[in-house]
Structures are given as structure tokens and as C-alpha cells.
Design an enzyme around this catalytic site. Structure first.
Site, PDB file in Angstrom:
ATOM      1  N   GLY A   1     130.890  49.796  32.055  1.00  0.00           N
ATOM      2  CA  GLY A   1     131.684  51.005  31.938  1.00  0.00           C
ATOM      3  C   GLY A   1     130.966  52.122  32.658  1.00  0.00           C
ATOM      4  O   GLY A   1     129.750  52.044  32.893  1.00  0.00           O
TER       5      GLY A   1
ATOM      6  N   HIS B   1     131.113  54.559  23.799  1.00  0.00           N
ATOM      7  CA  HIS B   1     130.021  54.997  24.675  1.00  0.00           C
ATOM      8  C   HIS B   1     130.554  55.867  25.823  1.00  0.00           C
ATOM      9  O   HIS B   1     130.023  56.945  26.102  1.00  0.00           O
ATOM     10  CB  HIS B   1     129.310  53.748  25.220  1.00  0.00           C
ATOM     11  CG  HIS B   1     128.162  54.021  26.138  1.00  0.00           C
ATOM     12  ND1 HIS B   1     126.846  53.783  25.788  1.00  0.00           N
ATOM     13  CD2 HIS B   1     128.124  54.521  27.407  1.00  0.00           C
ATOM     14  CE1 HIS B   1     126.054  54.132  26.805  1.00  0.00           C
ATOM     15  NE2 HIS B   1     126.803  54.580  27.800  1.00  0.00           N
ATOM     16  N   GLU B   2     131.619  55.404  26.484  1.00  0.00           N
ATOM     17  CA  GLU B   2     132.124  56.134  27.653  1.00  0.00           C
ATOM     18  C   GLU B   2     132.854  57.417  27.246  1.00  0.00           C
ATOM     19  O   GLU B   2     132.778  58.426  27.955  1.00  0.00           O
ATOM     20  CB  GLU B   2     133.035  55.236  28.502  1.00  0.00           C
ATOM     21  CG  GLU B   2     132.390  53.944  29.007  1.00  0.00           C
ATOM     22  CD  GLU B   2     131.075  54.140  29.748  1.00  0.00           C
ATOM     23  OE1 GLU B   2     130.833  55.234  30.310  1.00  0.00           O
ATOM     24  OE2 GLU B   2     130.270  53.196  29.744  1.00  0.00           O
TER      25      GLU B   2
ATOM     26  N   GLN C   1     128.698  60.524  35.221  1.00  0.00           N
ATOM     27  CA  GLN C   1     127.573  59.677  35.645  1.00  0.00           C
ATOM     28  C   GLN C   1     127.445  59.570  37.154  1.00  0.00           C
ATOM     29  O   GLN C   1     126.403  59.142  37.655  1.00  0.00           O
ATOM     30  CB  GLN C   1     127.703  58.267  35.044  1.00  0.00           C
ATOM     31  CG  GLN C   1     127.484  58.263  33.547  1.00  0.00           C
ATOM     32  CD  GLN C   1     127.486  56.851  33.010  1.00  0.00           C
ATOM     33  OE1 GLN C   1     128.540  56.268  32.805  1.00  0.00           O
ATOM     34  NE2 GLN C   1     126.313  56.277  32.807  1.00  0.00           N
TER      35      GLN C   1
ATOM     36  N   CYS D   1     122.442  52.116  28.952  1.00  0.00           N
ATOM     37  CA  CYS D   1     123.267  53.053  29.711  1.00  0.00           C
ATOM     38  C   CYS D   1     122.744  53.109  31.143  1.00  0.00           C
ATOM     39  O   CYS D   1     121.526  53.145  31.352  1.00  0.00           O
ATOM     40  CB  CYS D   1     123.188  54.438  29.064  1.00  0.00           C
ATOM     41  SG  CYS D   1     124.112  55.705  29.948  1.00  0.00           S
ATOM     42  N   LEU D   2     123.662  53.122  32.107  1.00  0.00           N
ATOM     43  CA  LEU D   2     123.264  53.206  33.518  1.00  0.00           C
ATOM     44  C   LEU D   2     122.443  54.462  33.791  1.00  0.00           C
ATOM     45  O   LEU D   2     121.629  54.494  34.703  1.00  0.00           O
ATOM     46  CB  LEU D   2     124.501  53.210  34.427  1.00  0.00           C
ATOM     47  CG  LEU D   2     125.384  51.957  34.380  1.00  0.00           C
ATOM     48  CD1 LEU D   2     126.589  52.148  35.299  1.00  0.00           C
ATOM     49  CD2 LEU D   2     124.595  50.721  34.763  1.00  0.00           C
TER      50      LEU D   2
ATOM     51  N   HIS E   1     130.406  60.055  26.828  1.00  0.00           N
ATOM     52  CA  HIS E   1     129.929  60.645  28.092  1.00  0.00           C
ATOM     53  C   HIS E   1     130.782  61.846  28.521  1.00  0.00           C
ATOM     54  O   HIS E   1     130.245  62.845  28.981  1.00  0.00           O
ATOM     55  CB  HIS E   1     129.949  59.612  29.224  1.00  0.00           C
ATOM     56  CG  HIS E   1     128.689  58.815  29.356  1.00  0.00           C
ATOM     57  ND1 HIS E   1     127.450  59.398  29.523  1.00  0.00           N
ATOM     58  CD2 HIS E   1     128.463  57.480  29.376  1.00  0.00           C
ATOM     59  CE1 HIS E   1     126.527  58.454  29.633  1.00  0.00           C
ATOM     60  NE2 HIS E   1     127.118  57.271  29.536  1.00  0.00           N
TER      61      HIS E   1
HETATM   62 ZN    ZN Z   1     126.283  55.437  29.574  1.00  0.00          ZN
END
Ligand code: ZN
Length: 181
Positions: A46, A132-133, A51, A89-90, A136
Site C-alpha cells: 500500500g 495504515h494507509e 509518501q 512502512c515504506l 497516512h
Molecule cells: Zn506506511
């Protein structure tokens, strides 16, 4: 389509509540393609627009073995139950955290065609990714949800998950199985 660099924790764009999308035009469609490419390149499941440095309320979900799809202006309209999970997380490379997430999650959003959709998930990776997304786009990173810094673990090697090569283009079509709201 362009892979854009991932923004890391410490970048203020990750802490800003993102702006609502008012009109789904070509620039939004291009952004969704870039987000999808960037997510696939980084081997994520995701990604949220902040991000890649864009403060707009858009997320792309890319579950393993499923076509990625975009959710615009996503809102968690229902959540219930609790479970403990490991999460990464990225934007926080090299770490995993253990935290509490909901068991059942329903997100309401627009698909890239402008249709209102609801995505429901229970006790799976999708339920986790939806929370999670959506966090963000509200300026929340999962490390904010840890009970203590002891629950954050540094990984020995970068977390890598194999993923078949995919094109992000179908992310614009909406999710085939989604419920129309
Ligand atoms: Zn993340």
C-alpha cells in the site's frame, strides 16, 4: 508513469493532514499511476500520496496476487475488534513494529471513476493496510500507535518480499470486487 522517491519519517509532508481531492482529473490519474509504480518498485502492499511528497487524500492498495487499486478521500467509517500485529512502512525502512489494529475495518472512498465505494476487510492484511494507509492521509505514521518504543524492532536486513512484475495501469479502473455504496 514514474517511480517517485519515497519520503521518510522526519519529512514534514508525512505529518500534514492531506487535502481532500475535489476533482478527479488527469493530474490525479497520473499521480495514481506514479503512486502505483512507486509502491510496486518499493515492494509495498500500500502507499499513500504523502509518501511520494503529495499532500492529497489518495491511497493505493496492492494486495499480493491482486490488481492494485486506488481509493480517493478514504475514510474509515467502521472499525471493530482488536488484534496485535507486526507492521512495517515504506517510509520507515529497516524497522518493524508490534501494535494493535482493528479486527474489522470498512473504508468509504471514491474510486478513480468518481464512484463511491466501500471496501470491507476482516482479520487480514487488507484490514491492516486500510487502517495504515488511511492513517497516512491524516498525517499519522504507525510508529505513533506503538505502546512503547520497545515494540519497534530494527531488522537485520532490509525487509524484502518478492512480487511478480505488474503494471499499475489497472489501478485506475477501480476494484473489481468492490461493493457499490
Ligand atoms: Zn506506511
Amino acid at each position: 508513469m514514474t517511480v517517485r522517491p519515497i519520503r521518510y519519517l522526519g519529512d514534514p509532508v508525512l505529518r500534514r493532514p492531506a487535502k481532500k481531492v475535489r476533482r478527479i482529473d488527469d493530474s490525479i490519474r497520473r499521480l495514481i499511476l506514479d503512486m502505483t509504480d512507486s509502491m510496486i518498485e518499493a515492494q509495498g502492499v500500500g502507499i499513500a500520496a504523502p509518501q511520494i511528497g503529495v499532500s492529497l487524500r489518495i491511497v493505493v492498495i496492492g494486495m499480493p496476487d491482486e490488481e492494485p487499486y486506488a481509493l480517493i478521500n478514504p475514510v474509515v467509517v467502521r472499525r471493530s475488534g482488536e488484534r496485535r500485529l507486526d507492521e512495517g512502512c515504506l517510509s520507515v525502512p529497516g524497522y518493524r513494529g508490534n501494535l494493535t489494529r482493528s479486527m474489522r475495518v470498512t473504508v468509504k472512498a471514491l474510486n478513480p471513476l468518481g464512484r463511491e465505494v466501500r471496501v470491507k476487510a476482516e482479520d487480514d492484511l487488507l484490514a491492516q493496510a486500510l487502517e495504515h494507509e488511511t492513517d497516512h492521509v491524516n498525517g499519522i505514521v504507525y510508529v505513533d500507535r506503538l505502546d512503547s518504543t520497545d515494540d519497534l524492532v530494527k531488522l537485520e536486513a532490509p525487509f524484502v518480499r518478492a512480487r511478480p512484475g505488474e503494471s499499475g495501469e489497472r489501478a485506475l479502473a477501480g476494484r473489481p470486487s468492490e461493493d457499490d455504496a
